[in-house]
Motif scaffolding. Structure first.
Motif, short mmCIF file in Angstrom:
data_model
loop_
_atom_site.label_atom_id
_atom_site.label_comp_id
_atom_site.label_asym_id
_atom_site.label_seq_id
_atom_site.Cartn_x
_atom_site.Cartn_y
_atom_site.Cartn_z
N ARG A 21 0.82 -1.22 0.00
CA ARG A 21 0.00 0.00 0.00
C ARG A 21 0.86 1.27 0.00
NH1 ARG A 21 -4.48 -1.72 -2.24
NH2 ARG A 21 -5.83 -2.99 -0.89
N ASN A 25 2.09 4.76 -3.66
CA ASN A 25 2.42 6.17 -3.83
C ASN A 25 3.87 6.25 -4.33
OD1 ASN A 25 3.12 8.87 -3.58
ND2 ASN A 25 2.13 9.14 -1.58
N ASN A 28 6.83 7.55 -2.22
CA ASN A 28 7.34 6.83 -1.06
C ASN A 28 8.42 5.83 -1.47
OD1 ASN A 28 5.50 8.07 0.67
ND2 ASN A 28 3.97 6.45 0.43
N TYR A 120 -11.89 -1.45 5.77
CA TYR A 120 -10.57 -2.06 5.60
C TYR A 120 -10.67 -3.57 5.49
CZ TYR A 120 -9.24 2.66 6.63
OH TYR A 120 -9.12 4.03 6.58
N GLU A 458 -3.35 6.06 16.55
CA GLU A 458 -2.80 6.04 15.20
C GLU A 458 -1.58 5.13 15.10
OE1 GLU A 458 -2.30 9.88 13.48
OE2 GLU A 458 -4.38 10.45 13.81
N ARG A 493 -5.78 -0.20 7.47
CA ARG A 493 -6.08 1.09 8.10
C ARG A 493 -4.78 1.83 8.44
NH1 ARG A 493 -7.68 3.62 13.24
NH2 ARG A 493 -9.08 5.31 12.63
N ASP A 496 -3.40 3.84 5.57
CA ASP A 496 -4.05 5.14 5.42
C ASP A 496 -3.56 6.14 6.45
OD1 ASP A 496 -5.51 4.49 3.20
OD2 ASP A 496 -7.48 4.52 4.18
N LEU A 497 -3.44 5.69 7.70
CA LEU A 497 -2.97 6.58 8.76
C LEU A 497 -1.57 7.09 8.47
CD1 LEU A 497 -4.17 4.59 11.92
CD2 LEU A 497 -5.14 6.73 11.07
N ASP A 499 0.11 7.22 5.43
CA ASP A 499 0.25 8.06 4.24
C ASP A 499 -0.49 9.39 4.40
OD1 ASP A 499 1.75 7.98 1.93
OD2 ASP A 499 0.03 7.56 0.66
N ASP A 500 -1.58 9.40 5.19
CA ASP A 500 -2.29 10.66 5.43
C ASP A 500 -1.44 11.63 6.24
OD1 ASP A 500 -4.44 9.78 4.02
OD2 ASP A 500 -5.71 9.35 5.76
N SER A 501 -0.56 11.09 7.09
CA SER A 501 0.25 11.95 7.95
C SER A 501 1.64 12.19 7.38
CB SER A 501 0.39 11.32 9.34
OG SER A 501 1.12 10.11 9.26
N ARG A 502 1.85 11.75 6.14
CA ARG A 502 3.19 11.78 5.55
C ARG A 502 3.69 13.22 5.42
NH1 ARG A 502 5.57 12.28 0.57
NH2 ARG A 502 7.29 10.86 0.11
#
Length: 512
Positions: A21, A25, A28, A120, A458, A493, A496-497, A499-502
């Motif tokens: 996952r 991107n 990454n 998820y 998280e 999940r 997502d946590l 990559d959202d905070s990347r």
């Protein structure tokens, strides 16, 4: 020093999901590290040969400390040491917990209830049947009930229904309780591990590096920010740098072991073994729980060749049949299956029963300061009297199914524990000889919103920066199911946590 944005330690179920996952991107750069081999023996492909993999060279071969609740027996706690981890060595059963199991997690941390996890679960799977609002339709893991049907298997299914348990057409759907044909991670007769499903399609990505036969020794820190990982490879000790985060996904035994070896754990325990304390985290390695398994084995009346294995899951409703009926899960198996410590028949069937919500809790601890030494694993099986009572109830429930008239033609006698084992003390002695791990250890780095939890909601490790833990160790409480399907959802999940905070570190500002 080789640099990556993310270094993932452990290529088990969670690590494979995260690597696939996060590398979707292209911005990454991802390194996935696995201590084991890239592949296993031929038997790894055939789901019902999983018992032959326990104790092999693709198994971590963790042995428990002597278990007082099981007559001081030491037990093999098998965990996969190969790409795919335990998803490459387990029985391939794909069973979610009850929705109420995950709703109970929300009492530890917001965002971990069933409604939050459902997308998820769906994202991880392609289910052959079921309600598409609850089941996945285009996920990497292909799950389905096995097409195999045998006369004995169908008789077992009938017996469980005749014993009073409702039938369900989807143990992972709207009606998760009852008698159901359990789904497997098997495609065209061949096991599909998380490595097959997730890593296979991702291996050619230029931003994903997979390194096998490389064991993590320490997490490396600059002050309290994790900067990378020290690995033992074929070329010796090597450091690999993480620009953004290290994700520890080494499992319920490996993850707390790595944290404690790195100075994050109970301060008194670390000091006792001469490990410098970076963070006093008393809960690291605590709260270890595992499902406990035993069974009733019946001998068939003839000596014909054994039938192919066929299994059914019986998950009794939690609100019926007694206060703890819902704490036991039964697996009806069309072959004799029992502890290797006991002798049993060649032909027959088994009604296995597992304690799914144990109250007993144990620990993972360092043997000494040397990170190459195996940790001390003490699940403390059946150390709480109520767990013993519920296992004895499970024995009675299993006998009720195994003795149904639908199985009369297949039953010569009860071979284990035997008809003479009836009173409490005799049943307890049988459990002490027959009980084995269900191979579902969890809980040793539990998540929570409270400051005593190991990771926050998280999955960020408390007390330091740049580390998350993502695997069964973060599960705060047991579920009434095998754990692999849930680890898939946790990792989905977590991706997502993360990559959202990347936030990619930028250049140091210049003073004017």
């Amino acid at each position: 020093m080789p640099e990556f944005d993310y270094v993932i330690v452990g290529a088990g179920t969670a690590g494979c999901v995260l690597a696939a996952r996060l590398s979707e991107n292209p911005a990454n750069e991802v390194l996935l590290v696995e201590a084991g081999r890239p592949s296993g023996p031929e038997a790894i492909k055939t789901w019902y040969l999983w018992p032959t993999l326990a104790g092999s060279d693709i198994d971590w071969c963790h042995w428990t400390e002597p278990q007082p609740g099981l007559a001081d027996t030491r037990l093999l706690l098998s965990q996969g040491k190969v790409l795919g981890g335990s998803s490459a060595t387990n029985g391939t059963m794909h069973v979610r917990g009850r929705p109420t199991d995950y709703d109970a997690w929300a009492g530890f941390a917001q965002g971990w209830d069933h409604a939050s996890l459902l997308p998820y679960f769906r994202r991880s799977e392609t289910a052959s049947t079921g309600n598409p609002e609850l089941r996945g339709t285009d996920g990497p893991m292909r799950v389905a009930a096995l097409p195999l049907r045998t006369e004995l298997g169908e008789a077992l299914h009938r017996a469980a229904i005749d014993a009073g348990y409702p039938e369900t057409d989807d143990l992972n759907g709207a009606h998760p309780d009852g008698v159901g044909r359990n789904e497997h991670n098997v495609v065209a007769g061949v096991r599909q591990s998380a490595a097959d499903a997730y890593l296979g399609p991702a291996r050619d990505r230029k931003n994903l590096t997979v390194l096998t036969d490389a064991t993590a020794r320490w997490l490396q820190f600059a002050y309290r920010r994790c900067t990378g990982v020290l690995l033992q490879t074929a070329d010796g000790l090597q450091s690999f740098s993480a620009r953004i985060e290290v994700v520890v996904a080494a499992g319920a035994i490996g993850s707390p072991h790595l944290l404690m070896a790195s100075g994050i754990g109970p301060a008194d325990h670390l000091t006792e073994h001469g490990v410098p304390v970076l963070v006093d985290a008393p809960q690291v390695g605590s709260n270890l729980y595992d499902h406990v398994l035993s069974g009733v084995v019946y001998q068939s009346p003839d000596e014909s060749s054994p039938q192919p294995p066929q299994t059914f899951v019986v998950r009794p409703p939690g609100d019926a049949g007694g206060p703890h009926h819902g704490d036991v899960l039964m697996v009806c198996v069309s072959v004799p299956n029992h502890s290797p410590a006991l002798a049993g028949p060649i032909n027959g069937y088994t009604i296995a029963f597992g304690l799914m919500r144990p109250l007993s809790r144990g620990t993972v601890r360092l043997a000494n300061a040397d990170p190459t030494q195996r940790p001390l694993v003490n699940p403390r099986y059946l150390s709480v009297r109520e767990d013993i009572d519920r296992m004895i109830q499970g024995l009675r429930m299993a006998r009720e199914v195994g003795d149904q008239p639908a199985l009369d033609a297949w039953r010569k006698e009860e071979a284990l524990p035997g008809p003479d084992v009836q009173n409490y003390d005799d049943c307890l002695r049988y459990l002490q000889r027959s009980a084995t791990p269900f191979f579902h250890p969890a809980g040793t780095c539990r998540l929570g919103d409270d400051p005593n939890s190991v990771v926050d909601g998280e999955l960020r490790l408390r007390g330091v920066e740049g580390v998350r833990v993502v695997d069964a160790s973060v599960m705060p409480a047991p579920i009434c199911a095998n754990t692999n399907a849930t680890v898939l959802a946790i990792a989905e999940r977590a991706a997502d946590l993360i990559d959202d905070s990347r936030v990619r570190p930028g250049p140091t500002p210049t003073r004017h």
